[in-house]
Design an enzyme around this catalytic site. Structure first.
Site, PDB file in Angstrom:
ATOM      1  N   ASP A 100      42.489  63.700  90.121  1.00 14.16           N
ATOM      2  CA  ASP A 100      42.867  63.621  91.534  1.00 14.16           C
ATOM      3  C   ASP A 100      42.191  64.763  92.308  1.00 14.16           C
ATOM      4  O   ASP A 100      42.815  65.417  93.140  1.00 14.16           O
ATOM      5  CB  ASP A 100      44.386  63.704  91.676  1.00 14.16           C
ATOM      6  CG  ASP A 100      44.868  63.190  93.047  1.00 14.16           C
ATOM      7  OD1 ASP A 100      44.032  62.669  93.813  1.00 14.16           O
ATOM      8  OD2 ASP A 100      46.064  63.333  93.336  1.00 14.16           O
ATOM      9  N   TYR A 120       6.690  76.223  66.558  1.00 17.57           N
ATOM     10  CA  TYR A 120       6.493  77.638  66.884  1.00 17.57           C
ATOM     11  C   TYR A 120       5.294  78.188  66.105  1.00 17.57           C
ATOM     12  O   TYR A 120       5.045  77.816  64.958  1.00 17.57           O
ATOM     13  CB  TYR A 120       7.764  78.459  66.648  1.00 17.57           C
ATOM     14  CG  TYR A 120       8.497  78.221  65.343  1.00 17.57           C
ATOM     15  CD1 TYR A 120       8.279  79.037  64.232  1.00 17.57           C
ATOM     16  CD2 TYR A 120       9.421  77.190  65.224  1.00 17.57           C
ATOM     17  CE1 TYR A 120       8.965  78.831  63.047  1.00 17.57           C
ATOM     18  CE2 TYR A 120      10.125  76.975  64.043  1.00 17.57           C
ATOM     19  CZ  TYR A 120       9.884  77.806  62.958  1.00 17.57           C
ATOM     20  OH  TYR A 120      10.563  77.600  61.782  1.00 17.57           O
TER      21      TYR A 120
END
Length: 628
Positions: free
Chosen positions: A490, A39
């Site tokens: 499932d 930065y």
């Protein structure tokens, strides 16, 4: 120097390396390369970088995750995320949720193979020598929230006669969704009326204020009303006093485009409108109904609420506003580029959401309080009936036939499952275990099973938008389960239900672990979900969150074929052989290439290369955004 992968202006918070260090917030130019996150200061006048202010070696990153915003955070600090490395947390504030999610996803992808990735993290800030989430006073203290580390594999195993227990799947404590950016002592406003269901509950009156006293349970908060009375309230019935949009009757939270059109057409008023969440996270859409030249049918138009770089909102050029309510007020008097001015608000907020249980702390239900009205069907565990609880609350009741389930194990698990609460999951209200057969009591959804709804329930040929919205509903419900470290095992259209508004909700999650029928666990048995299972399950019984991903791709295929049986010309044994050799389902006629590419991304041979549900939900949202 390595090439830049991402660049963005962010606000950075000082790292408070000493307890006495004052906090400050400064805008920096962040640059992400293959090796580092750096930065810089930036010269706006000359349009170039200035001095380097700091770097983070990506190989040393241990965690990348969101942070809950501070209470009463200013607009520019509503979308924080954290990068944890050797020096501690680096807090970064994005301008909006899209940028926040994009950087988190990219950073997670780049550090996913790092050593010493954290298993837990702190969801709130470190401020003045204290973690705001857990009140620990040591900056290097272990996190208080379990982290699903970058799509890592779930622990799995096999069982004889039972499948892996909850403990083996990291269910050491009840899973909880992320806590809200809220705190004890805050003021909330009731969105819905709530009548107490137990003596411990507190009555809610719509639009009245309440003070939060305790937040130990994510679904039930202890609160005090203006008269000094205390009790528990469902947390999804209230909003923070500072949440502006929820105060307005035209805002319809969690409504999709098809539902908006149905509601507006039902009202049938020229200029009828509502504001809803856009398919793009953090964005909003205004939906308007109009009758052009006196036509009787009418049409719906949808307008995205845009934002300027200064954070102002607009629907039409040159009409900018500091807030969405100001924008709506203006367009109630001026069409200003839209098909009509906003004349009448339309709302769906009369129907409250489901609560996690029938009152605080209640999971054992007295069967004498249940009234059976009609049979809905016969499932894996027995008969399912529609009924009423205490004569007024709609419920579905599964009557578990003896010998079909490992009951003792399930009863313990039910206490955990009740804490799972999401608008795209069928809510478990409680169980009746004092008699046989035992009952499982859940939320009732009037449109029934998704599979039947696809085949018979749609009154007209569904649009691509409707089908995609169904996929989005399931993806978001499964993303919540995934974040709670919960496997379904499932997932299929038969295990999803549809409510009166057309919203799809996932049901029966985790129940397959308690089936006692040996056929169900046999790859040659007709009851095993072979057609929804990936190669690692078919061959090795290796269940994980990535086997749920495979099943989601099959479910998408079911949706886009309007309920056809996958591999309908093959036997189960042929499916095991063919899928293991690389065979995949064809592209449905109703699915375009983009939709089919999402399906096929779920069916990659290597489980680790499949996406996660959060990513799938975002991909579907991106496609939905094209319809806005």
């Amino acid at each position: 120097m390595s090439a830049s992968i991402l660049e963005e202006f962010f606000i950075k918070r000082s790292q408070q390396k000493k307890k006495t260090s004052p906090l400050n917030y400064k805008e920096r130019l962040f640059v992400l390369t293959q090796e580092k996150l750096a930065y810089y200061d930036y010269d706006l006048e000359k349009g170039r970088r200035k001095s380097l202010r700091g770097t983070v070696d990506l190989q040393k990153v241990k965690c990348v995750e969101m942070v809950h915003p501070e209470p009463s955070a200013p607009m520019e600090r509503l979308y924080p995320f954290q990068v944890i490395y050797d020096d501690g947390p680096l807090y970064i504030f994005a301008k909006n949720v899209d940028i926040q999610l994009a950087w988190i996803r990219k950073l997670k992808e780049m550090v996913r193979f790092n050593k010493d990735l954290k298993q837990k993290y702190h969801p709130c800030f470190w401020v003045d020598g204290l973690w705001q989430c857990c009140q620990q006073e040591v900056k290097q203290a272990m996190g208080c929230r379990v982290l699903d580390v970058f799509g890592s594999k779930q622990r799995t195993g096999s069982r004889k006669p039972l499948p892996p227990t909850p403990v083996e799947e990291a269910q050491l404590s009840p899973p909880e969704p992320p806590k809200p950016a809220a705190s004890v002592g805050m003021t909330v406003i009731a969105e819905y009326e709530y009548t107490p269901l137990t003596p411990q509950d507190l009555e809610l009156r719509k639009d009245e204020e309440y003070t939060i006293l305790e937040m130990c349970d994510v679904n039930w908060w202890r609160a005090r009303d203006k008269h000094g009375k205390e009790g528990y309230i469902p947390s999804n019935f209230v909003v923070q006093a500072g949440n502006v949009l929820e105060r307005f009757p035209w805002y319809c939270k969690n409504m999709n485009r098809s539902q908006a059109e149905n509601l507006l057409k039902k009202e049938n008023k020229d200029g009828g409108f509502l504001v809803r969440d856009s398919s793009k996270v953090g964005k909003y859409t205004v939906s308007v109904f109009t009758k052009i030249s006196g036509e009787t049918a009418g049409t719906c138009r949808h307008y995205n609420i845009c934002t300027t770089s200064q954070g102002q909102f607009y629907l039409a050029d040159k009409h900018f506003f500091n807030s969405i309510p100001e924008l709506i007020t203006y367009h109630q008097h001026n069409a200003a580029g839209m098909v009509s001015r906003l004349k009448y608000f339309v709302s769906n907020r009369a129907q409250p959401p489901s609560t996690a249980g029938l009152g605080y702390g209640t999971w054992e239900i007295d069967p004498r309080h249940l009234t059976f009205i009609k049979e809905l069907g016969n499932g894996q565990f027995g008969v399912v009936k529609y009924g009423k609880w205490q004569g007024q609350h709609d419920v579905a009741i599964k009557m578990i036939k003896e010998g079909s389930m490992s009951e003792d194990d399930f009863i313990e698990e039910a206490k955990i499952m009740m804490k799972l609460c999401h608008e795209n999951l069928v809510q478990l209200y409680g169980v009746c275990t004092k008699q046989r057969p035992i009952y499982i009591v859940t939320e009732f959804l009037s449109n029934g099973c998704l599979l039947t709804y696809l085949k018979e329930g749609l009154t007209q040929h569904p649009t691509n938008l409707q089908l995609l919205e169904m996929c989005k509903d399931v993806a978001e419900g499964m993303a919540y389960l995934e974040s709670s470290q919960y496997l379904h095992r499932d997932l299929a259209a038969r295990n999803c239900l549809v409510d009166s508004n057309g919203t799809v909700k996932v049901t029966d999650f985790g129940l397959s672990r308690y089936v006692l029928d040996d056929e169900y666990t046999s790859s040659e048995g007709s009851k095993f979900p072979v057609r929804w299972s990936p190669p690692e399950v078919l061959l090795y019984r290796k269940f994980s969150s990535k086997s749920d991903i495979w099943a989601y791709g099959i479910l998408m295929w079911e949706i886009y074929t309007l309920g056809r049986l996958p591999y309908d010309r093959l036997s189960n044994q042929e499916i095991v052989e063919q899928v293991s050799r690389g065979m995949r389902l064809y592209r449905p006629q109703l699915a375009n290439d983009k939709v089919y590419s999402i399906m096929t991304s779920c069916w990659t041979e290597k489980a680790d290369e499949r996406p996660i549900f959060q990513e799938l939900a975002l991909n579907v949202q991106d496609l939905l955004y094209e319809f806005q």
